[in-house]
Design a protein around this motif. Structure first.
Motif, PDB file in Angstrom:
ATOM      1  N   TYR A   1      47.916  27.309  50.166  1.00 33.55           N
ATOM      2  CA  TYR A   1      46.745  27.388  51.038  1.00 33.55           C
ATOM      3  C   TYR A   1      47.102  27.871  52.441  1.00 33.55           C
ATOM      4  O   TYR A   1      46.230  28.333  53.176  1.00 33.55           O
ATOM      5  CB  TYR A   1      46.021  26.040  51.077  1.00 33.55           C
ATOM      6  N   ALA A   2      48.376  27.806  52.780  1.00 31.51           N
ATOM      7  CA  ALA A   2      48.807  28.366  54.062  1.00 31.51           C
ATOM      8  C   ALA A   2      48.938  29.881  53.977  1.00 31.51           C
ATOM      9  O   ALA A   2      48.637  30.587  54.942  1.00 31.51           O
ATOM     10  CB  ALA A   2      50.138  27.749  54.486  1.00 31.51           C
ATOM     11  N   ASP A   3      49.374  30.387  52.812  1.00 25.75           N
ATOM     12  CA  ASP A   3      49.555  31.832  52.657  1.00 25.75           C
ATOM     13  C   ASP A   3      49.330  32.218  51.198  1.00 25.75           C
ATOM     14  O   ASP A   3      50.283  32.416  50.439  1.00 25.75           O
ATOM     15  CB  ASP A   3      50.960  32.241  53.108  1.00 25.75           C
ATOM     16  N   PRO A   4      48.067  32.322  50.775  1.00 29.53           N
ATOM     17  CA  PRO A   4      47.771  32.612  49.365  1.00 29.53           C
ATOM     18  C   PRO A   4      48.136  34.024  48.923  1.00 29.53           C
ATOM     19  O   PRO A   4      48.108  34.314  47.735  1.00 29.53           O
ATOM     20  CB  PRO A   4      46.255  32.382  49.279  1.00 29.53           C
ATOM     21  N   ASP A   5      48.473  34.890  49.865  1.00 24.07           N
ATOM     22  CA  ASP A   5      48.939  36.224  49.487  1.00 24.07           C
ATOM     23  C   ASP A   5      50.405  36.198  49.064  1.00 24.07           C
ATOM     24  O   ASP A   5      50.886  37.138  48.430  1.00 24.07           O
ATOM     25  CB  ASP A   5      48.767  37.210  50.649  1.00 24.07           C
ATOM     26  N   ALA A   6      51.110  35.137  49.436  1.00 28.76           N
ATOM     27  CA  ALA A   6      52.544  35.062  49.147  1.00 28.76           C
ATOM     28  C   ALA A   6      52.928  33.920  48.223  1.00 28.76           C
ATOM     29  O   ALA A   6      53.994  33.965  47.602  1.00 28.76           O
ATOM     30  CB  ALA A   6      53.330  34.927  50.457  1.00 28.76           C
ATOM     31  N   HIS A   7      52.072  32.896  48.134  1.00 25.81           N
ATOM     32  CA  HIS A   7      52.487  31.684  47.425  1.00 25.81           C
ATOM     33  C   HIS A   7      51.498  31.243  46.360  1.00 25.81           C
ATOM     34  O   HIS A   7      50.291  31.488  46.466  1.00 25.81           O
ATOM     35  CB  HIS A   7      52.694  30.544  48.423  1.00 25.81           C
ATOM     36  N   VAL A   8      52.040  30.555  45.357  1.00 24.45           N
ATOM     37  CA  VAL A   8      51.238  30.056  44.239  1.00 24.45           C
ATOM     38  C   VAL A   8      51.142  28.536  44.306  1.00 24.45           C
ATOM     39  O   VAL A   8      51.911  27.876  45.000  1.00 24.45           O
ATOM     40  CB  VAL A   8      51.854  30.455  42.883  1.00 24.45           C
ATOM     41  N   HIS A   9      50.177  28.017  43.579  1.00 22.33           N
ATOM     42  CA  HIS A   9      50.015  26.564  43.466  1.00 22.33           C
ATOM     43  C   HIS A   9      50.357  26.166  42.041  1.00 22.33           C
ATOM     44  O   HIS A   9      50.038  26.892  41.095  1.00 22.33           O
ATOM     45  CB  HIS A   9      48.581  26.140  43.782  1.00 22.33           C
ATOM     46  N   ILE A  10      51.025  25.026  41.889  1.00 22.65           N
ATOM     47  CA  ILE A  10      51.451  24.592  40.564  1.00 22.65           C
ATOM     48  C   ILE A  10      50.805  23.255  40.193  1.00 22.65           C
ATOM     49  O   ILE A  10      51.022  22.241  40.860  1.00 22.65           O
ATOM     50  CB  ILE A  10      52.989  24.468  40.488  1.00 22.65           C
ATOM     51  N   LYS A  11      49.990  23.318  39.137  1.00 23.52           N
ATOM     52  CA  LYS A  11      49.468  22.113  38.485  1.00 23.52           C
ATOM     53  C   LYS A  11      50.263  21.991  37.190  1.00 23.52           C
ATOM     54  O   LYS A  11      50.127  22.855  36.306  1.00 23.52           O
ATOM     55  CB  LYS A  11      47.974  22.258  38.200  1.00 23.52           C
ATOM     56  N   PRO A  12      51.122  20.986  37.068  1.00 26.80           N
ATOM     57  CA  PRO A  12      52.099  20.958  35.975  1.00 26.80           C
ATOM     58  C   PRO A  12      51.549  21.237  34.581  1.00 26.80           C
ATOM     59  O   PRO A  12      52.056  22.126  33.885  1.00 26.80           O
ATOM     60  CB  PRO A  12      52.674  19.539  36.087  1.00 26.80           C
ATOM     61  N   THR A  13      50.531  20.482  34.156  1.00 31.73           N
ATOM     62  CA  THR A  13      50.042  20.656  32.787  1.00 31.73           C
ATOM     63  C   THR A  13      49.463  22.043  32.579  1.00 31.73           C
ATOM     64  O   THR A  13      49.799  22.744  31.611  1.00 31.73           O
ATOM     65  CB  THR A  13      48.984  19.589  32.458  1.00 31.73           C
ATOM     66  N   THR A  14      48.610  22.477  33.480  1.00 35.58           N
ATOM     67  CA  THR A  14      47.971  23.786  33.356  1.00 35.58           C
ATOM     68  C   THR A  14      48.991  24.906  33.427  1.00 35.58           C
ATOM     69  O   THR A  14      48.935  25.876  32.649  1.00 35.58           O
ATOM     70  CB  THR A  14      46.920  23.967  34.472  1.00 35.58           C
ATOM     71  N   THR A  15      49.926  24.809  34.352  1.00 35.05           N
ATOM     72  CA  THR A  15      50.930  25.868  34.520  1.00 35.05           C
ATOM     73  C   THR A  15      51.825  25.960  33.291  1.00 35.05           C
ATOM     74  O   THR A  15      52.164  27.066  32.841  1.00 35.05           O
ATOM     75  CB  THR A  15      51.776  25.608  35.777  1.00 35.05           C
ATOM     76  N   ARG A  16      52.196  24.817  32.725  1.00 33.02           N
ATOM     77  CA  ARG A  16      53.035  24.854  31.527  1.00 33.02           C
ATOM     78  C   ARG A  16      52.273  25.425  30.336  1.00 33.02           C
ATOM     79  O   ARG A  16      52.840  26.169  29.525  1.00 33.02           O
ATOM     80  CB  ARG A  16      53.542  23.444  31.211  1.00 33.02           C
ATOM     81  N   GLN A  17      50.989  25.108  30.232  1.00 29.88           N
ATOM     82  CA  GLN A  17      50.187  25.668  29.142  1.00 29.88           C
ATOM     83  C   GLN A  17      50.098  27.188  29.271  1.00 29.88           C
ATOM     84  O   GLN A  17      50.198  27.919  28.280  1.00 29.88           O
ATOM     85  CB  GLN A  17      48.787  25.062  29.160  1.00 29.88           C
ATOM     86  N   LEU A  18      49.913  27.639  30.486  1.00 30.43           N
ATOM     87  CA  LEU A  18      49.812  29.074  30.739  1.00 30.43           C
ATOM     88  C   LEU A  18      51.133  29.771  30.421  1.00 30.43           C
ATOM     89  O   LEU A  18      51.151  30.831  29.775  1.00 30.43           O
ATOM     90  CB  LEU A  18      49.421  29.311  32.194  1.00 30.43           C
TER      91      LEU A  18
END
Length: 211
Positions: A142-159
């Protein structure tokens, strides 16, 4: 059709107009809080952090950090409360601000680890350990969405499983896994007709719609 193209297709089956589809735009309105979270992060510029660190007066910055996490739609209620309990320990304030200043200036293995370690300062209190993936990466995304991603463990692992990508997941936040997730999302964005040119927040929202 490769796995990335399949995500595009799945998204367009649900939202034929792409990111301009009326249903997508209606859904996006429900998440306008994201704009507020980004505003809160933007208010914590280098000068503001430096002033807090130099003066030792941290109240304004800490209040803003509390609001940022409490309003973040990708952080659970449990994680929000853990962060609030963590902030109740005043000796965390200066180390946290210093760690954020470091990782926002340059996100690398050392600064990432420093942020995680600082968030673990109160792990002796089971109610005050916010060193979890959603909290750590919220400060980045949220500080720099052009450079960084957010990780939600369950969702990210499923993806990652759907895409056949090994992200080297570990429950404790770490820079190696973070980099692999960012590379995965970046690769999708580069090949996607839907998400091309979008920031990572929007790109990940597109990807999650395929799950």
């Amino acid at each position: 059709m490769d796995a990335f193209q399949q995500i595009d297709q799945d998204f367009l089956l649900r939202f034929p107009g792409g990111l301009n589809d009326p249903e997508w735009l209606a859904l996006a309105k429900k998440y306008r809080v994201v704009d507020k979270v980004r505003e809160l992060a933007a208010s914590l510029d280098a000068a503001t952090l430096a002033q807090a660190l130099d003066s030792g007066r941290t109240t304004t910055v800490v209040d803003t950090l509390d609001k940022l996490i409490s309003r973040c739609p990708t952080v659970s209620t449990f994680e929000r409360m853990a962060f609030r309990h963590y902030l109740a320990y005043s000796d965390t304030h200066l180390p946290l601000i210093a760690a954020l200043d470091g990782v926002w200036r340059r996100c690398e293995a050392e600064t990432f680890e420093q942020l995680v370690s600082v968030l673990e300062m109160c792990r002796h209190d089971k109610c005050a350990n916010p060193a979890k993936w959603p909290v750590v990466t919220a400060f980045l995304a949220y500080a720099d969405p052009d450079a960084h991603v957010h990780i939600k463990p369950t969702t990210t692992r499923q993806l990652a499983a759907r895409l056949g990508v090994d992200i080297g997941y570990q429950s404790r936040p770490n820079f190696a896994t973070y980099q692999r997730v960012r590379e995965m999302v970046s690769a999708f964005r580069a090949s996607s007709a839907v998400a091309h040119g979008q920031n990572y927040i929007t790109t990940q929202a597109v990807m999650y719609c395929a799950l």
